[in-house]
Design an enzyme around this catalytic site. Structure first.
Site, mmCIF file in Angstrom:
data_model
loop_
_atom_site.group_PDB
_atom_site.id
_atom_site.type_symbol
_atom_site.label_atom_id
_atom_site.label_comp_id
_atom_site.label_asym_id
_atom_site.label_seq_id
_atom_site.Cartn_x
_atom_site.Cartn_y
_atom_site.Cartn_z
ATOM 1 N N VAL A 123 0.549 -22.671 12.096
ATOM 2 C CA VAL A 123 -0.643 -22.657 10.848
ATOM 3 C C VAL A 123 -1.691 -21.953 10.888
ATOM 4 O O VAL A 123 -2.316 -21.161 10.153
ATOM 5 C CB VAL A 123 -0.690 -24.447 10.674
ATOM 6 N N GLU A 124 -2.345 -21.993 12.111
ATOM 7 C CA GLU A 124 -3.697 -21.155 12.231
ATOM 8 C C GLU A 124 -3.542 -19.623 12.138
ATOM 9 O O GLU A 124 -4.205 -19.170 11.459
ATOM 10 C CB GLU A 124 -4.052 -21.627 13.568
ATOM 11 N N THR A 125 -2.615 -18.954 13.073
ATOM 12 C CA THR A 125 -2.591 -17.814 13.138
ATOM 13 C C THR A 125 -1.188 -16.945 13.294
ATOM 14 O O THR A 125 -1.061 -15.864 13.329
ATOM 15 C CB THR A 125 -3.147 -17.253 14.466
ATOM 16 N N TYR A 311 -3.922 -29.946 5.471
ATOM 17 C CA TYR A 311 -3.624 -29.048 6.652
ATOM 18 C C TYR A 311 -2.988 -29.923 7.723
ATOM 19 O O TYR A 311 -2.018 -29.554 8.272
ATOM 20 C CB TYR A 311 -5.132 -28.692 7.199
#
Length: 335
Positions: A123-125, A311
């Site tokens: 999800v982040e990168t 998120y």
């Protein structure tokens, strides 16, 4: 007529230049005070800091980005389409298989399962593929001295950044991240780096940019330090009866009811919850209705990484899909 236009243009230009000079004058004053503080409180060399800041830039694109909401007002059915794509699931399986030994080690030490760590990075990168191209020093310089709305926060992060650069023997100008100064595969801000990043492979450097071992250990440590419960549940879909549940629906993330409250609020569950367990009811809006989910401690811990229920749900559901896909792949091999 031309003379009048030229005169007006000159007036406008002079006004803009004057405004710009005021901005930079205020910036220089704040920067000088910050440099004096770093010298006094942490023993930094003021001349070296001046040289460093003289090489930084004030980025218009950073200022524009920080003023745009990171998440538009999306419903859950829209949001999940961004992160629950087949490609991201498959790449998560690949990351897990490639780093299986360290993921198992992290689970053994910190109690955080491999699929959660993997999903956070997805999800982040996108597993490190989109970790940011801004120089962190430029991001923090811009936001600390040119974004008054959150200057206090970014001044603190700038302080933390300079400390971690010194502690880790990094070169400040070399470190890249997001427009807000979040760094590496797990997108740690500077304070998170100093508090939670670890050297998980014994090479005396906590590298969250290019070393998956350190990244895995650091994310696991972050969750552990924020209260992750080993083998604990995360969130459960429930049914709703009556109207009483509406009184406990809000945008806050804190767990605010207990297991003994479920019947009172018309929350119908298919599993057992301890009467004293802290819980939170969330509504996730769809195109044609809503889903209702009962969150437990571990869901709240995910929201400590990013303060958003969408998120946290994306991380959780991506984790489930990655685990399911990996198990199917293993079963296929066995068959």
């Amino acid at each position: 007529m031309k003379m009048k236009k030229l005169y007006l243009m000159n007036i406008i230009l002079m006004y803009l230049l004057l405004s710009l000079s005021i901005v930079y004058a205020e910036d220089k004053d704040a920067r000088d005070k910050f440099i004096s503080y770093m010298e006094r409180e942490h023993g930094f060399n003021s001349k070296e800091l001046i040289l460093l800041f003289d090489k930084t830039i004030v980025s218009k694109s950073i200022l524009e980005a920080i003023q745009r909401p990171a998440e538009k007002k999306l419903f859950w059915h829209q949001y999940k389409k961004i992160f629950l794509k087949e490609k991201r699931i498959n790449q998560g399986v690949e990351f897990w298989l490639k780093n299986e030994a360290k993921l198992k080690e992290a689970e053994k030490i910190y109690g955080v399962p491999p699929e959660i760590i993997t999903a956070i990075l997805g999800v982040e990168t996108n597993y490190g593929k989109n970790s940011g191209s801004y120089r962190v020093i430029d991001s923090l310089n811009t936001l600390a001295f040119h974004y008054p709305k959150r200057a206090s926060f970014f001044l603190s992060e700038l302080e933390q950044f300079l400390l971690l650069v010194r502690e880790q023997n990094f070169i400040a100008e070399d470190l890249k991240g997001s427009y807000a100064g979040a760094m590496g595969m797990p997108q740690f801000i500077s304070s998170s780096y100093r508090n939670y990043a670890i050297d998980f492979d014994g090479d005396n450097v906590a590298d969250i940019w290019g070393n998956p071992d350190d990244v895995i250990g650091s994310v696991a440590n972050y969750f552990f330090q924020h209260g992750w419960v080993n083998k604990g549940n995360v969130i459960t879909e429930v049914a709703i009866e009556g109207e009483e549940y509406k009184s406990i629906l809000d945008e806050k993330l804190q767990l605010n009811i207990s297991g003994s409250d479920l019947k009172k609020y018309g929350i119908v569950v298919n599993s057992d919850f301890d009467d004293v367990e802290s819980l939170k009811l969330f509504e996730f809006k769809l195109a044609d209705g809503s889903e209702y989910w009962l969150a437990q401690n571990n869901f709240y811990v995910i929201t400590r990484y990013n303060h958003s229920k969408l998120y946290a749900m994306a991380v959780y559901q991506l984790a489930l899909k990655i685990k399911e896909r990996k198990e199917a792949k293993n079963n296929l091999k066995k068959g």
